[in-house]
Design an enzyme around this catalytic site. Structure first.
Site, PDB file in Angstrom:
ATOM      1  N   ARG A 137      83.191  16.935 -18.143  1.00 32.73           N
ATOM      2  CA  ARG A 137      82.396  15.761 -18.509  1.00 32.73           C
ATOM      3  C   ARG A 137      81.946  15.849 -19.968  1.00 32.73           C
ATOM      4  O   ARG A 137      80.985  15.213 -20.370  1.00 32.73           O
ATOM      5  CB  ARG A 137      81.187  15.644 -17.572  1.00 32.73           C
ATOM      6  CG  ARG A 137      81.558  15.415 -16.111  1.00 32.73           C
ATOM      7  CD  ARG A 137      80.336  15.179 -15.230  1.00 32.73           C
ATOM      8  NE  ARG A 137      79.530  16.375 -15.107  1.00 32.73           N
ATOM      9  CZ  ARG A 137      79.693  17.308 -14.150  1.00 32.73           C
ATOM     10  NH1 ARG A 137      80.673  17.170 -13.263  1.00 32.73           N
ATOM     11  NH2 ARG A 137      78.903  18.364 -14.090  1.00 32.73           N
ATOM     12  N   ARG A 138      82.688  16.637 -20.741  1.00 36.61           N
ATOM     13  CA  ARG A 138      82.324  16.881 -22.146  1.00 36.61           C
ATOM     14  C   ARG A 138      83.434  16.440 -23.107  1.00 36.61           C
ATOM     15  O   ARG A 138      83.478  16.892 -24.242  1.00 36.61           O
ATOM     16  CB  ARG A 138      82.051  18.372 -22.361  1.00 36.61           C
ATOM     17  CG  ARG A 138      80.964  18.929 -21.455  1.00 36.61           C
ATOM     18  CD  ARG A 138      80.852  20.433 -21.627  1.00 36.61           C
ATOM     19  NE  ARG A 138      79.776  20.987 -20.804  1.00 36.61           N
ATOM     20  CZ  ARG A 138      79.475  22.292 -20.757  1.00 36.61           C
ATOM     21  NH1 ARG A 138      80.178  23.156 -21.481  1.00 36.61           N
ATOM     22  NH2 ARG A 138      78.486  22.721 -19.991  1.00 36.61           N
ATOM     23  N   CYS A 157      81.190   2.646 -37.792  1.00 36.94           N
ATOM     24  CA  CYS A 157      80.764   1.561 -36.898  1.00 36.94           C
ATOM     25  C   CYS A 157      81.068   1.941 -35.456  1.00 36.94           C
ATOM     26  O   CYS A 157      80.184   2.022 -34.624  1.00 36.94           O
ATOM     27  CB  CYS A 157      81.456   0.253 -37.281  1.00 36.94           C
ATOM     28  SG  CYS A 157      80.979  -0.360 -38.914  1.00 36.94           S
ATOM     29  N   ARG A 177      77.910   1.062 -33.127  1.00 31.40           N
ATOM     30  CA  ARG A 177      76.551   0.735 -33.581  1.00 31.40           C
ATOM     31  C   ARG A 177      76.472  -0.694 -34.081  1.00 31.40           C
ATOM     32  O   ARG A 177      75.424  -1.337 -34.035  1.00 31.40           O
ATOM     33  CB  ARG A 177      76.104   1.690 -34.687  1.00 31.40           C
ATOM     34  CG  ARG A 177      76.934   1.587 -35.954  1.00 31.40           C
ATOM     35  CD  ARG A 177      76.324   2.309 -37.140  1.00 31.40           C
ATOM     36  NE  ARG A 177      77.182   2.202 -38.321  1.00 31.40           N
ATOM     37  CZ  ARG A 177      77.202   1.152 -39.135  1.00 31.40           C
ATOM     38  NH1 ARG A 177      76.415   0.121 -38.916  1.00 31.40           N
ATOM     39  NH2 ARG A 177      78.016   1.130 -40.183  1.00 31.40           N
ATOM     40  N   SER A 178      77.604  -1.224 -34.597  1.00 29.60           N
ATOM     41  CA  SER A 178      77.602  -2.523 -35.254  1.00 29.60           C
ATOM     42  C   SER A 178      78.987  -3.131 -35.162  1.00 29.60           C
ATOM     43  O   SER A 178      79.986  -2.434 -35.388  1.00 29.60           O
ATOM     44  CB  SER A 178      77.207  -2.339 -36.730  1.00 29.60           C
ATOM     45  OG  SER A 178      77.381  -3.529 -37.474  1.00 29.60           O
ATOM     46  N   HIS A 213      77.270  -9.092 -33.950  1.00 23.49           N
ATOM     47  CA  HIS A 213      76.784 -10.138 -34.841  1.00 23.49           C
ATOM     48  C   HIS A 213      77.898 -11.014 -35.405  1.00 23.49           C
ATOM     49  O   HIS A 213      79.072 -10.636 -35.419  1.00 23.49           O
ATOM     50  CB  HIS A 213      75.990  -9.522 -35.997  1.00 23.49           C
ATOM     51  CG  HIS A 213      76.761  -8.489 -36.774  1.00 23.49           C
ATOM     52  ND1 HIS A 213      76.652  -7.139 -36.508  1.00 23.49           N
ATOM     53  CD2 HIS A 213      77.640  -8.598 -37.798  1.00 23.49           C
ATOM     54  CE1 HIS A 213      77.437  -6.470 -37.331  1.00 23.49           C
ATOM     55  NE2 HIS A 213      78.053  -7.335 -38.130  1.00 23.49           N
TER      56      HIS A 213
END
Length: 271
Positions: A137-138, A157, A177-178, A213
């Site tokens: 699980r790593r 990103c 993240r974006s 966005h």
């Protein structure tokens, strides 16, 4: 209608209907003319794709699979941070006079680390685990190295990919993240490639976007796209003869029956 189109259209509708504008504060990105590039955004968008059912590529606007594969191989296979190793020009705005984007993306994947099995980079460790320890699980990669952020032209990103094997199926979670919904929305071919060379089948892809966005100058284009009638999803094939991850090329992938609407004009990119 393809599942990718359904998700993209719904995401964009949600952003335009319920999103929050950042016009009340200063922002870092700028348009080519120096004007601040503001966005309307939603926080915490989570999308799920079953790669066994269809390949997630948009049809409401044409996307260029081989260019995308070339970029992914530049990062994951060549582990490069130099645009001279890339056949497209999408990273040119972030490169220095030598073509480097700093200690970002491919650079991070190519750094050697010490593991119980010996010295390996992140991609080598994923390939080793998928073959020798698929119950782990790593199994993940991480590009967001705080120690090196000051030497990156652009903070990553899509910064983390977690792999999980269930039976003979390779599932994945892509953390972002974006995301610029118009220019960066796409797919992940690496899961198919890693699955094939590990004797597995690509299964579910979960895409987690912290900040989804749409830029102010993209709104009218997005509104046009989501009003279009999508086509059925194409059939994706990967050269079955390739058993070594480092032998894949952009010509190892093929889309059959791909129909898509054209997108006229050049999309402005905020830097």
């Amino acid at each position: 209608m393809s599942r990718a189109d359904q998700i993209f259209i719904q995401n964009c509708r949600d952003i335009l209907a319920r999103g929050v504008w950042d016009t009340d504060r200063p922002v870092r990105p700028r348009w080519e003319d120096g004007t601040p590039a503001h966005t309307i955004k939603l926080f915490g968008v989570v999308n799920r794709y079953d790669l066994r059912e269809e390949f997630p590529i948009l049809t409401v606007r044409r996307q260029y699979l081989k260019s995308a594969v070339d970029e992914l191989l530049w990062i994951w296979q060549k582990k490069s941070n130099n645009i001279h190793d890339l056949n497209s020009h999408i990273w040119d705005a972030w490169a220095d006079e030598n073509g480097s984007i700093g200690k970002a993306y491919g650079y991070q994947l190519g750094v050697k680390h010490r593991y119980p099995q010996g010295e390996m980079d992140q991609v080598e460790k994923v390939l080793w685990d998928l073959k020798h320890d698929p119950g782990s699980r790593r199994i993940l990669t991480n590009l967001y190295n705080h120690h090196d952020l000051s030497e990156m032209a652009l903070y990553p990103c899509a910064y983390s990919m977690t792999f999980n094997v269930s039976g003979s199926t390779l599932n994945g979670i892509l953390n972002q993240r974006s995301q610029d919904m118009l220019t960066a929305n796409g797919w992940n071919v690496m899961q198919h490639m890693l699955a094939q060379v590990s004797g597995l089948e690509a299964g579910e892809l979960v895409h987690v976007i912290a900040d989804a966005h749409i830029y102010d100058r993209h709104v009218s284009v997005v509104e046009e796209l989501i009003a279009r009638e999508p086509y059925p999803a194409p059939r994706f094939t990967l050269d079955p003869a390739v058993t070594d991850f480092y032998a894949f090329t952009k010509d190892s992938v093929k889309l059959e029956g791909y129909q898509a609407h054209p997108l006229e004009g050049k999309i402005p990119v905020a830097v």
